[in-house]
Design a protein around this motif. Structure first.
Motif, short mmCIF file in Angstrom:
data_model
loop_
_atom_site.label_atom_id
_atom_site.label_comp_id
_atom_site.label_asym_id
_atom_site.label_seq_id
_atom_site.Cartn_x
_atom_site.Cartn_y
_atom_site.Cartn_z
N SER A 37 0.88 -1.41 -0.17
CA SER A 37 -0.03 0.01 0.37
C SER A 37 1.13 0.89 0.05
CB SER A 37 -1.01 -0.04 1.07
OG SER A 37 -1.84 -0.97 0.85
N GLU A 84 -6.66 0.45 0.10
CA GLU A 84 -6.81 0.16 0.81
C GLU A 84 -8.12 -0.18 1.16
OE1 GLU A 84 -4.40 2.43 3.93
OE2 GLU A 84 -2.99 0.59 3.57
N ASP A 97 -5.14 -1.71 -4.32
CA ASP A 97 -4.49 -1.94 -3.90
C ASP A 97 -5.97 -2.95 -3.03
OD1 ASP A 97 -3.25 -2.45 -1.98
OD2 ASP A 97 -3.39 -1.01 -0.47
N GLU A 98 -5.73 -4.78 -3.32
CA GLU A 98 -6.47 -5.51 -2.73
C GLU A 98 -7.91 -5.22 -2.97
OE1 GLU A 98 -5.18 -6.37 1.19
OE2 GLU A 98 -3.29 -5.77 0.75
MG LIG Z 1 -1.82 -2.83 2.36
#
Ligand SMILES: [Mg+2]
Ligand SMILES: Nc1ncnc2c1ncn2[C@@H]1O[C@H](COP(=O)(O)OP(=O)(O)OP(=O)(O)O)[C@@H](O)[C@H]1O
Lengths: 254, 241
Positions: free
Chosen positions: A44, A84, A156-157
């Motif tokens: 991140s 995030e 991010d994810e």
């Molecule tokens: Mg992260």
């Protein structure tokens, strides 16, 4: 081969701690680049630096030939991002949230419906964003990143908090993106097994350092050479991390 | 202009606009009611009727305005922090200072609206109730401008504070502390105390004359610009954490 995102010796230090250590990555134009690493590896943080959310301590990067901070607006204009936890206006509905982004990006009205459709939120577009479930917030964030079909996506994810079918659905969506329109995807994850199903290239990060960068094929070759189990790539990833952690401990003792 | 429209859209369902709108209505209603009730006492004061009209009722109106400005400033930034929306804004091609400035403009226009409404009420009282020739429209206009200008430092200051703290209780607390300390210090004569934005805001309320004090007005404008400048500068720097 044309690289659309490159970082050179990118480093981020917090007070007495290095979150990202001398990372040089190369993302090919039109590819899906999987950015892998365990919790706290610095994924991140790296992505935040690319988007100007935090400043690098050392090193630099280029995105589509542009530099930060002088080209900030130009970079952000062609980059759709999701970092995030999702971010949204709690007082607005999903549709209104996307409409704000649409106006900022100066896109036609149809862009909002298209993005809602892509992430499967059309039905819930008129519900307040704060009343969304976690997975719906995640989808809204993703819709915000996809709005207007930006040529570069930094995700991010994105499957965090989704149910198994949601993970499957979003994975297929991400996978289909470079075919849908000309774009490059830079996506992070904890799981190689997930990334392996969509990525062309992979970068593996541990404790802020890049352990590996290359194609999936390279990773398999690399595994063979180093005597890792190859039948399951996830094991390769985990043992790579384990080995690095062990090396670190060794070095710390010495 | 476009960013102002976007900012207005974000305001939907937050209390920012309604709060200052209600403050204007309440302030106007207060003026009417209070004047009706206290008419005899007010007019028997040994002051010029215009001074009575403008300064005797302003105390409570000022408190209302102050409350409105503090709450609206807190809310206009709280909505950015609530769903972490501001993070998305930093990742979009928007100028963060422009966003700050748009919020400043929205609050200013709404305050101007409230002040206008309140003073229109006062003017109406004067026109209807005062003996012929005692009412002076120019004094009302001058005082409206004066009360607006002296409220601006507080508005500018509160927006700056609200933009810095994600937890809304902090700017709200600063607003209350500012008000209380302002009350304690406003009567003191030291000109230096005027660096305190709430003291400036209280000046017209404690004055016996509706005649604007030029020094207070000048300091107000300077402070407003100063806080705005700091806010814009910080907004520009914030991208780099
Ligand atoms: Mg992260
Ligand atoms: N503002 C900050 N101040 C101090 N340390 C920070 C800050 N932000 C991140 N870190 C640290 O940097 C390291 C990397 O964090 P980062 O969020 O990049 O990890 P990640 O790879 O995204 O992990 P995860 O998979 O859990 O999301 C962590 O150890 C984290 O505690």
């Amino acid at each position: 081969m044309e690289h659309i995102i490159t970082t050179e010796h990118l480093t981020k230090e917090y007070k007495n701690f290095i979150a990202v250590n001398d990372v040089s990555i190369h993302v090919r134009q039109g590819s899906i680049y999987g950015f892998l690493g365990p919790n706290g590896a610095g994924k991140s943080t790296t992505m935040k630096m690319l988007l100007g959310l935090t400043a690098p301590t050392k090193g630099n990067f280029t995105i589509d030939g542009k530099h930060f901070p002088q080209d900030r607006l130009a970079i952000l204009k062609e980059t759709g991002s999701f970092i995030e936890s999702p971010s949204f206006y709690a007082n607005l509905t999903g549709r209104e949230n996307l409409d704000i982004i649409r106006r900022i990006l100066d896109l036609p009205k149809s862009a909002v419906e298209e993005a809602l459709e892509l992430v499967g939120l059309s039905e819930f577009g008129d519900r307040l964003a704060k009343k969304y479930s976690l997975g719906m917030k995640q989808r809204l964030g993703l819709a915000g990143a996809l709005l207007g079909r930006p040529p570069i996506l930094i995700l991010d994810e994105p499957t965090n908090g989704l149910d198994p079918s949601g993970i499957h659905e979003i994975r297929n969506l991400v996978k289909s993106l470079p075919g849908l329109y000309d774009c490059t995807v830079f996506i992070s994850s904890h799981m190689l097994s997930e990334i392996e199903l969509m990525a062309d290239d992979i970068g593996i990060l541990n404790h802020g350092s890049l352990l590996f960068e290359g194609s999936l094929h390279d990773l398999r070759q690399n595994a063979l050479k180093n005597g890792f189990a190859t039948n399951k790539l996830e094991d390769v990833f985990l043992s790579m991390i384990d080995k690095d952690n062990a090396d670190r401990k060794q070095r710390a003792i010495l | 202009m476009n960013s102002l429209m976007i900012e207005l859209r974000k305001e939907k369902r937050t209390g920012v606009i309604p709060v200052l709108f209600s403050v204007g209505i309440l302030g106007a209603a207060y003026a009417f009611v209070n004047y009706m009730v206290r008419k005899e006492t007010l007019l028997s004061l040994p002051l010029d009727p215009m001074d009575i009209l403008l300064t005797q009722l302003y105390g409570m109106i000022m408190v209302l305005n102050l409350f409105g400005v503090v709450v609206a400033a807190c809310m206009i930034y709280n909505m950015e922090f609530k769903g972490n929306a501001v993070k998305k804004m930093y990742m979009l091609p928007v100028s963060v200072p422009t966003m700050y400035f748009s919020k400043f403009v929205i609050l200013t226009v709404m305050l101007l609206f409230a002040v206008t409404l309140e003073n229109a009420a006062l003017a109406r009282i004067g026109v209807v109730e005062f003996p012929h020739g005692a009412f002076d429209m120019r004094a009302v206009v001058a005082f409206s401008l004066y009360s607006f200008i002296t409220t601006m430092p507080t508005l500018s200051f509160m927006l700056l504070v609200a933009s810095r703290f994600e937890n809304m209780w902090i700017p709200l607390g600063v607003g209350v502390a500012g008000f209380l300390s302002g009350m304690a210090l406003a009567a003191a004569d030291a000109a230096l105390l005027m660096v305190h934005p709430f003291v400036i805001m209280l000046k017209p309320a404690i004055a016996m004359s509706a005649q604007p004090d030029v020094l207070v007005a000048v300091v107000s404008v300077v402070e407003t610009a100063l806080f705005l400048g700091v806010g814009l500068w910080m907004a520009k720097r914030l991208q780099y954490e």
